[in-house]
Scaffold this motif. Structure first.
Motif, PDB file in Angstrom:
ATOM      1  N   GLY A  64       0.817  -1.201   0.000  1.00 50.87           N
ATOM      2  CA  GLY A  64       0.000   0.000   0.000  1.00 50.87           C
ATOM      3  C   GLY A  64       0.854   1.255   0.000  1.00 50.87           C
ATOM      4  O   GLY A  64       2.021   1.237  -0.410  1.00 50.87           O
ATOM      5  N   THR A  65       0.270   2.335   0.505  1.00 51.79           N
ATOM      6  CA  THR A  65       0.884   3.660   0.445  1.00 51.79           C
ATOM      7  C   THR A  65       0.952   4.257   1.846  1.00 51.79           C
ATOM      8  O   THR A  65      -0.039   4.216   2.591  1.00 51.79           O
ATOM      9  CB  THR A  65       0.060   4.575  -0.472  1.00 51.79           C
ATOM     10  N   VAL A  66       2.093   4.798   2.200  1.00 47.65           N
ATOM     11  CA  VAL A  66       2.241   5.428   3.515  1.00 47.65           C
ATOM     12  C   VAL A  66       1.260   6.597   3.623  1.00 47.65           C
ATOM     13  O   VAL A  66       1.248   7.500   2.791  1.00 47.65           O
ATOM     14  CB  VAL A  66       3.685   5.917   3.732  1.00 47.65           C
ATOM     15  N   ALA A  67       0.412   6.540   4.661  1.00 48.23           N
ATOM     16  CA  ALA A  67      -0.616   7.564   4.853  1.00 48.23           C
ATOM     17  C   ALA A  67      -0.307   8.498   6.015  1.00 48.23           C
ATOM     18  O   ALA A  67      -0.791   9.638   6.052  1.00 48.23           O
ATOM     19  CB  ALA A  67      -1.980   6.897   5.091  1.00 48.23           C
ATOM     20  N   ALA A  68       0.467   8.046   6.983  1.00 47.46           N
ATOM     21  CA  ALA A  68       0.842   8.878   8.135  1.00 47.46           C
ATOM     22  C   ALA A  68       2.165   8.367   8.682  1.00 47.46           C
ATOM     23  O   ALA A  68       2.435   7.161   8.669  1.00 47.46           O
ATOM     24  CB  ALA A  68      -0.236   8.831   9.215  1.00 47.46           C
ATOM     25  N   VAL A  69       2.991   9.294   9.176  1.00 43.70           N
ATOM     26  CA  VAL A  69       4.340   8.970   9.641  1.00 43.70           C
ATOM     27  C   VAL A  69       4.486   9.434  11.081  1.00 43.70           C
ATOM     28  O   VAL A  69       4.178  10.582  11.416  1.00 43.70           O
ATOM     29  CB  VAL A  69       5.404   9.651   8.751  1.00 43.70           C
ATOM     30  N   GLY A  70       4.959   8.521  11.949  1.00 42.24           N
ATOM     31  CA  GLY A  70       5.169   8.862  13.343  1.00 42.24           C
ATOM     32  C   GLY A  70       6.478   9.599  13.556  1.00 42.24           C
ATOM     33  O   GLY A  70       7.355   9.627  12.677  1.00 42.24           O
ATOM     34  N   PRO A  71       6.661  10.178  14.740  1.00 45.82           N
ATOM     35  CA  PRO A  71       7.922  10.873  15.039  1.00 45.82           C
ATOM     36  C   PRO A  71       9.090   9.905  15.023  1.00 45.82           C
ATOM     37  O   PRO A  71       8.975   8.750  15.431  1.00 45.82           O
ATOM     38  CB  PRO A  71       7.679  11.445  16.446  1.00 45.82           C
TER      39      PRO A  71
END
Length: 345
Positions: A64-71
């Motif tokens: 799939g596609t990265v939708a949100a990135v954590g710190p």
């Protein structure tokens, strides 16, 4: 988001709305483009995995596609197309320091330790260690088929068994892992015997290059004797790709002296423990090996062979389903040959 959920082991599998996941520090959330349905998901649903808590969303083969990135994530951005091994390693333990991410002592697994990918979104840990970037010409359905069964078979055949051209390899259980092993071994120049009880699975094994097939339910004199007859004394390598008392024992007994058995199929204690013939292991100097997935850093070799046309995992995908059909497909794992992939939610 929409997700496939079960609230009791072996109970109803329903698609309903559940809360969206959020990325953990060092982790990401991926919008799922495709997710495979695997026998391991069936084991989770049946309650064979102690890591699964209820209610639960299964699924661990994904693209799939990265939708949100954590710190704390350095290598990945929103919009990147990715896949991931089913073992997500911590990146900090001794095993990870040795590059052995597939046996990380602090591993997490989507669809087992936390909610999985038969959903619109899935959270993944330690993104910089575990994500694998996808080339533009590799579609999500094909990439999802790599995440457990194909990558697991690749490492089992190429890196653990170290199959050589001209060797005989017996594959016990021609499901997703087994058929992947057939195709990979043939590409490596091995001669393959496929064993299963399903005529349809055996036909597909022959289509993928198996030189011989054995009906495990109708092998006069037993599977091991039939494999020995076909291979002139037994297989050099034998893989239990299913995971059962019968297939494990048959696999070991199918070997010629100094042969290598590789156990890939899960053997939950609830389904019984195989009686490993250690007397034969000693007398014939057999090797009994385990293989558990493949680390993210090992994917470039596999992806390179796919890009070169040497391997064709999409040939193993026999059904592409919607999420609303995923529950029935999971409950019926093993009833139809090949790999089922859910595309879209």
């Amino acid at each position: 988001m929409r997700a496939l959920v079960f609230e009791t082991f072996g109970g109803p599998l329903t698609v309903r709305e559940v809360p969206d996941p959020a990325p953990a520090p060092g982790g990401v959330v991926v919008e799922v483009g495709a997710s495979g349905i695997c026998r391991s998901d069936w084991h989770a649903w049946q309650g064979h995995d102690p890591d699964v808590s209820l209610p639960h969303v299964p699924g661990h083969e994904l693209a799939g596609t990265v939708a949100a990135v954590g710190p704390g994530v350095a290598r990945w951005r929103v919009g990147d197309r990715v896949t991931v091994p089913f073992v997500t390693a911590c990146g900090r333990c001794d095993r990870c320091a040795a590059g052995e991410h597939q046996v990380c002592s602090r591993q997490t697994q989507p669809g087992f330790t936390h909610w999985g990918s038969l959903a619109s979104y899935v959270a993944l840990d330690a993104a910089d260690v575990n994500l694998v970037g996808l080339p533009d010409d590799l579609d999500d359905v094909t990439a999802a088929s790599l995440g457990c069964r194909y990558a697991t078979a690749f490492r089992a055949v190429v890196q653990v068994a170290r199959v050589r051209a001209g060797e005989w390899l017996a594959v016990h259980g021609c499901g997703g892992v087994g058929l992947s092993a057939v195709q990979i071994a043939v590409a490596a120049g091995a001669r393959v015997v496929g064993v299963d009880v399903s005529p349809a699975a055996l036909r597909l094994a022959r289509d993928l290059g198996a030189e011989h097939t054995v009906d495990g339910g109708d092998a006069a004199g037993g599977v091991a004797d039939r494999v020995a007859e076909l291979t002139g004394g037994g297989a050099h390598v034998s893989i239990d790709a299913l995971g059962s008392v019968v297939t494990c024992e048959d696999s070991i007994r199918s070997l010629r002296p100094r042969g290598r058995h590789v156990q890939v199929g899960l053997l939950p204690p609830a389904q019984g423990r195989p009686a490993v013939p250690m007397d034969r292991v000693i007398a014939a100097e057999l090797q009994v090996l385990g293989s558990h997935g493949m680390a993210a850093h090992a994917y470039p070799e596999l992806l390179g062979l796919v890009a070169a046309g040497r391997l064709a995992p999409r040939r193993l995908v026999t059904r592409v389903l919607g999420l609303d059909d995923a529950g029935a497909a999971l409950a019926a794992v093993g009833a139809a040959p090949g790999i089922a992939v859910v595309a879209g939610s």
